[in-house]
Design a protein around this motif. Structure first.
Motif, PDB file in Angstrom:
ATOM      1  N   ARG A 227      -5.286   8.466  -1.551  1.00  0.00           N
ATOM      2  CA  ARG A 227      -4.064   8.797  -2.296  1.00  0.00           C
ATOM      3  C   ARG A 227      -4.439   9.662  -3.493  1.00  0.00           C
TER       4      ARG A 227
ATOM      5  N   ARG B  22      -5.733   4.690   3.339  1.00  0.00           N
ATOM      6  CA  ARG B  22      -4.586   5.190   2.568  1.00  0.00           C
ATOM      7  C   ARG B  22      -4.879   5.108   1.069  1.00  0.00           C
ATOM      8  N   ASP B  23      -5.455   3.990   0.622  1.00  0.00           N
ATOM      9  CA  ASP B  23      -5.701   3.800  -0.803  1.00  0.00           C
ATOM     10  C   ASP B  23      -6.843   4.676  -1.319  1.00  0.00           C
TER      11      ASP B  23
ATOM     12  N   SER C 170       0.832  -1.201   0.000  1.00  0.00           N
ATOM     13  CA  SER C 170       0.000   0.000   0.000  1.00  0.00           C
ATOM     14  C   SER C 170       0.873   1.259   0.000  1.00  0.00           C
TER      15      SER C 170
ATOM     16  N   SER D 219       2.473   1.611  -3.426  1.00  0.00           N
ATOM     17  CA  SER D 219       1.499   1.992  -4.448  1.00  0.00           C
ATOM     18  C   SER D 219       1.168   3.483  -4.433  1.00  0.00           C
ATOM     19  N   GLN D 220       1.562   4.172  -3.387  1.00  0.00           N
ATOM     20  CA  GLN D 220       1.313   5.619  -3.323  1.00  0.00           C
ATOM     21  C   GLN D 220       2.308   6.419  -4.151  1.00  0.00           C
TER      22      GLN D 220
ATOM     23  N   ARG E 227       3.446   3.574  -9.730  1.00  0.00           N
ATOM     24  CA  ARG E 227       2.139   3.288 -10.343  1.00  0.00           C
ATOM     25  C   ARG E 227       2.261   3.343 -11.864  1.00  0.00           C
TER      26      ARG E 227
ATOM     27  N   ARG F 196      -5.135   0.386   5.376  1.00  0.00           N
ATOM     28  CA  ARG F 196      -4.828   0.285   3.950  1.00  0.00           C
ATOM     29  C   ARG F 196      -5.941   0.903   3.109  1.00  0.00           C
ATOM     30  N   ASP F 197      -7.190   0.597   3.451  1.00  0.00           N
ATOM     31  CA  ASP F 197      -8.317   1.167   2.708  1.00  0.00           C
ATOM     32  C   ASP F 197      -8.291   2.688   2.769  1.00  0.00           C
TER      33      ASP F 197
ATOM     34  N   ARG G 144      -6.859  -2.578  -7.191  1.00  0.00           N
ATOM     35  CA  ARG G 144      -7.649  -1.472  -6.684  1.00  0.00           C
ATOM     36  C   ARG G 144      -7.872  -0.363  -7.702  1.00  0.00           C
ATOM     37  N   ASP G 145      -7.204  -0.411  -8.840  1.00  0.00           N
ATOM     38  CA  ASP G 145      -7.444   0.599  -9.880  1.00  0.00           C
ATOM     39  C   ASP G 145      -7.473   0.006 -11.287  1.00  0.00           C
TER      40      ASP G 145
ATOM     41  N   LEU H 134      -8.554   4.430  -4.677  1.00  0.00           N
ATOM     42  CA  LEU H 134      -9.474   3.304  -4.709  1.00  0.00           C
ATOM     43  C   LEU H 134     -10.902   3.825  -4.807  1.00  0.00           C
TER      44      LEU H 134
END
Length: 187
Positions: A143, A139-140, A61, A64-65, A70, A136-137, A91-92, A148
């Motif tokens: 971002r 943060r995602d 996570s 991925s930021q 990415r 995690r949710d 998630r994307d 997400l």
């Protein structure tokens, strides 16, 4: 893929805050998926089990930021999609990687059920997993690059009360409704 880059970073003592080195790792990573199996290779090594370690979810996570990470991994994912028909999860995937995909499904479940399922996979108490998932949710979802979110044209499937067989059945019904022998329906 993000877990694989995070694993490589942790193994090589690259700080998860070192955006430049993380970008290099993402660009240089040779990540392969074995056709017909769930094996994941990182630079020729089978890391299928290693990337499922509890600490990798949080590390992935964080990795991925990094916008450059990415971009590098989206490029690799799109290359895979150009080489063959693929089923991808992430998630994307439906919003950023393949925004024009024929079939998009947004799988969800209550936080409690998600924690219970993950805890069973990794043999960790559900309470600890629930906290990791919530962090995690958050943060995602917040971002700046590729947050997400459900794609507007994705079919939402709440799996909270469903068995794995019931989830599979629901997904196949959606796929069959949107495709015909691998071709997009025209009527």
């Amino acid at each position: 893929m993000y877990r694989a880059v995070a694993l490589w970073a942790l193994r090589t003592n690259v700080a998860l805050s070192d955006m430049h080195r993380l970008e290099q790792l993402a660009r240089e990573a040779n990540i392969e998926f074995s056709s017909g199996s769930s094996s994941i290779l990182l630079n020729g090594e089978d890391v299928t089990d290693a990337i499922r370690a509890p600490e990798l979810a949080d590390a992935a996570s964080q990795v991925s930021q990094v916008p450059a990470v990415r971009r590098a991994l989206v490029r690799k994912q799109r290359e895979m999609g150009e080489q063959a028909s693929v089923v991808m999860e992430g998630r994307d995937i439906g919003t950023m990687v393949f925004p024009d995909a024929t079939v998009k499904i947004f799988l969800d479940a209550s936080p409690e059920v998600r924690a219970e399922r993950r805890a069973q996979e990794i043999a960790v108490p559900a309470a600890a997993v629930a906290q990791q998932i919530a962090q995690r949710d958050q943060r995602d979802r917040t971002r700046t690059e590729s947050p997400l979110v459900q794609a507007p044209d994705a079919v939402y499937v709440d799996t909270t009360g469903l068995s794995i067989d019931e989830v599979e059945s629901a997904l196949l019904k959606i796929i069959r409704a949107r495709t015909s022998n691998g071709k997009e329906r025209t009527h």
